[in-house]
Design an enzyme around this catalytic site. Sequence first.
Site, short mmCIF file in Angstrom:
data_model
loop_
_atom_site.label_atom_id
_atom_site.label_comp_id
_atom_site.label_asym_id
_atom_site.label_seq_id
_atom_site.Cartn_x
_atom_site.Cartn_y
_atom_site.Cartn_z
N LYS A 168 36.84 46.53 44.63
CA LYS A 168 35.48 46.89 45.03
C LYS A 168 35.54 47.94 46.13
CE LYS A 168 33.06 42.53 44.14
NZ LYS A 168 32.11 43.07 43.15
N ARG A 186 33.03 34.92 35.36
CA ARG A 186 32.91 34.40 34.00
C ARG A 186 34.25 33.83 33.51
NH1 ARG A 186 30.87 40.20 32.06
NH2 ARG A 186 30.25 40.17 34.25
N ASP A 191 35.95 37.71 46.79
CA ASP A 191 36.05 38.56 45.60
C ASP A 191 36.30 40.01 46.02
OD1 ASP A 191 35.91 39.76 43.15
OD2 ASP A 191 33.73 39.47 42.88
N ASP A 202 37.16 42.67 38.11
CA ASP A 202 36.04 42.31 38.99
C ASP A 202 35.00 41.46 38.24
OD1 ASP A 202 34.58 42.17 41.29
OD2 ASP A 202 33.79 44.22 41.18
N ASP A 212 30.78 34.69 47.51
CA ASP A 212 30.93 34.56 46.06
C ASP A 212 31.26 33.12 45.64
OD1 ASP A 212 30.56 35.96 43.74
OD2 ASP A 212 32.66 36.59 43.55
N LYS A 238 30.47 28.50 40.36
CA LYS A 238 31.48 29.54 40.58
C LYS A 238 31.91 29.48 42.04
CE LYS A 238 31.97 34.61 40.98
NZ LYS A 238 31.40 35.95 40.72
N GLU A 281 35.27 38.49 37.25
CA GLU A 281 36.15 37.32 37.33
C GLU A 281 35.41 35.99 37.28
OE1 GLU A 281 34.93 38.77 39.90
OE2 GLU A 281 34.25 37.04 41.04
N1 BES Z 1 30.67 38.58 42.63
C1 BES Z 1 30.31 39.72 41.88
C2 BES Z 1 28.80 39.86 41.67
C3 BES Z 1 27.98 40.17 42.88
C4 BES Z 1 27.67 41.48 43.19
C5 BES Z 1 27.48 39.16 43.67
C6 BES Z 1 26.88 41.75 44.30
C7 BES Z 1 26.69 39.45 44.79
C8 BES Z 1 26.39 40.74 45.09
C9 BES Z 1 30.96 39.65 40.51
O1 BES Z 1 32.20 39.04 40.47
C10 BES Z 1 31.18 41.05 40.10
O2 BES Z 1 31.95 41.73 40.70
N2 BES Z 1 30.48 41.47 39.04
C11 BES Z 1 30.58 42.80 38.57
C12 BES Z 1 30.65 42.76 37.06
C13 BES Z 1 31.02 44.07 36.46
C14 BES Z 1 32.46 44.40 36.76
C15 BES Z 1 30.81 43.98 34.97
C16 BES Z 1 29.35 43.55 39.04
O3 BES Z 1 28.25 42.97 39.07
O4 BES Z 1 29.48 44.72 39.41
ZN ZN Z 2 32.56 37.66 41.88
MN MN Z 3 33.77 40.35 40.91
#
Ligand code: BES
Ligand code: ZN
Ligand code: MN
Length: 504
Positions: A290, A364, A283, A360, A301, A278, A362
């Site tokens: 966020k 996947r 992000d 968010d 990310d 990824k 994204e």
């Molecule tokens: N890049 C983030 C995940 C992440 C969070 C990495 C904290 C490192 C530290 C990912 O793209 C994301 O935002 N995931 C969301 C998914 C949710 C919207 C289902 C998350 O984990 O909050």
């Molecule tokens: Zn992300």
């Molecule tokens: Mn995200």
Amino acid sequence: MKKRLTLTVNQEVAKNLVKAKTDCLVVGVNAGSTMNEVASNINKATNGFIKKLIQRGEFEAKVGQSSYIAANEGTSAERIYLIGLGKVSYKLSNEDLDKISSSVTSALMSKKSANAIVCLPSLKFESEDLSLSSLLQKLGKSLESSTYTYDAKLNKKNKKKNYLKKVEISIDTKDSVANLRKSLKTGQVIGQGMNVAKDLANLPGNVCTPTFLANTSKTASRKYPKLSCRVFGEKEMKKMGMDCLLSVGNGSAQESKLISMNYQGGKKGARPYAIVGKGITFDTGGISLKPPPTMDEMKFDMCGAASVIATMQVVSELKLPINLIGIVASAENMPGSKATKPGDVVRTMSGQTVEILNTDAEGRLVLADALTYVERFDPVSVIDIATLTGAVIMALGYSTSGLMSNNRNLAKELLSAGDKASDRAWELPIWDIYQKDLDSNFADIANIGGRAGTITAACFLSRFTEKYPWAHLDVAGTASLKGAAKGGSGRPVPLLCQYLIDKA
Ligand code: BES
Ligand code: ZN
Ligand code: MN
């Protein structure tokens, strides 16, 4: 890949060590009354100082314990460190070897030593698969990776000076020195790979864009005759039907890229292994924005991508006799008038449609199309690496990566590679009962759902990986460090390299 240290091995364990001119002499010492030859020579030369430390109870020679001897007029070393090895009869475990190598490393890093001699007596090991070679691989990795500094964007006067340049490992053993040298080098190259990954992680989002990752991959591949690199831009991805990947970069001025690296070190036509990273270079969350605190950390990310780019170079440098594909799915996730909105439906390269309920989620989306793309290589196994969910930190914290797989054997191999390389992962289930969390009223799949965030993210990916043995590493908690040491960690490069070394 930059090499920061000169590391050598020799077997002349030395009566002469007492006279060896060096900035730092590191000596392994056993607990109890028996003292190995080198320790006993140093003890004599320092007027019985080691014995004194032991008698006073200041140094018990517990595994990994270390003690600094400042005054050592009797030797030619500027300074001496003692490293505890436990009792002579004690059989060292894998964790013990980690303790020893990290304590040697911090001894060498803690003062301004430019060169050093590390002297270890013969050791005993708990199991057949542990040996001096295992220790040397760990030492090579930890020495090289701990000399890492990130100062690319600092003014000259603020750059940190790196003192350590040369380490000689002096070992009393009947093992073949050639093998020991090879293990030390393997570890060092893995350390260099970790540093490559850290550099990419640490560069800010305004520098490290999808185009930057593509150029970095191209430049790296030019250094190795068996490594090649192709980059697909948005137009080409559109033609291949990667609307899902492309939807993530819609709000960004930066062009999304799919990077495809190919290492041909094995037999021609032999099925390759594949790693897929990824590469979200920043992000923001997109329209599902966020919150501001710690958003800066979302420059990390792209750590999955960094681990892929680094591992391709390690494998090339080690000339492993395997074929390996490395894919990076890269985009910048921004809000904007062209950005994807919650509720938008996109078509994936696989033909399945996705309702994007949360922009968010994204990672996947970019991985879905990359995982379909990789089918064309008929891979033996596919491992994707992604900072995919915050939820994995709730489950496993910052020290353990999440592993999910559709194949028992592959999962087992990766868990054991992680143990061996001290870059551990732990498995979470992706049973069918979780799949219904991704049901959508408006498309074949929703991109979020349910409470088990890490698992449902993997379930989403599993819809695109049915054609091959696949494992997913969620490295959101492990790929970067928090607090004062904020920055890329170089993980899970050691795990990936160990898996591929074990396969080769
Ligand atoms: N890049 C983030 C995940 C992440 C969070 C990495 C904290 C490192 C530290 C990912 O793209 C994301 O935002 N995931 C969301 C998914 C949710 C919207 C289902 C998350 O984990 O909050
Ligand atoms: Zn992300
Ligand atoms: Mn995200």
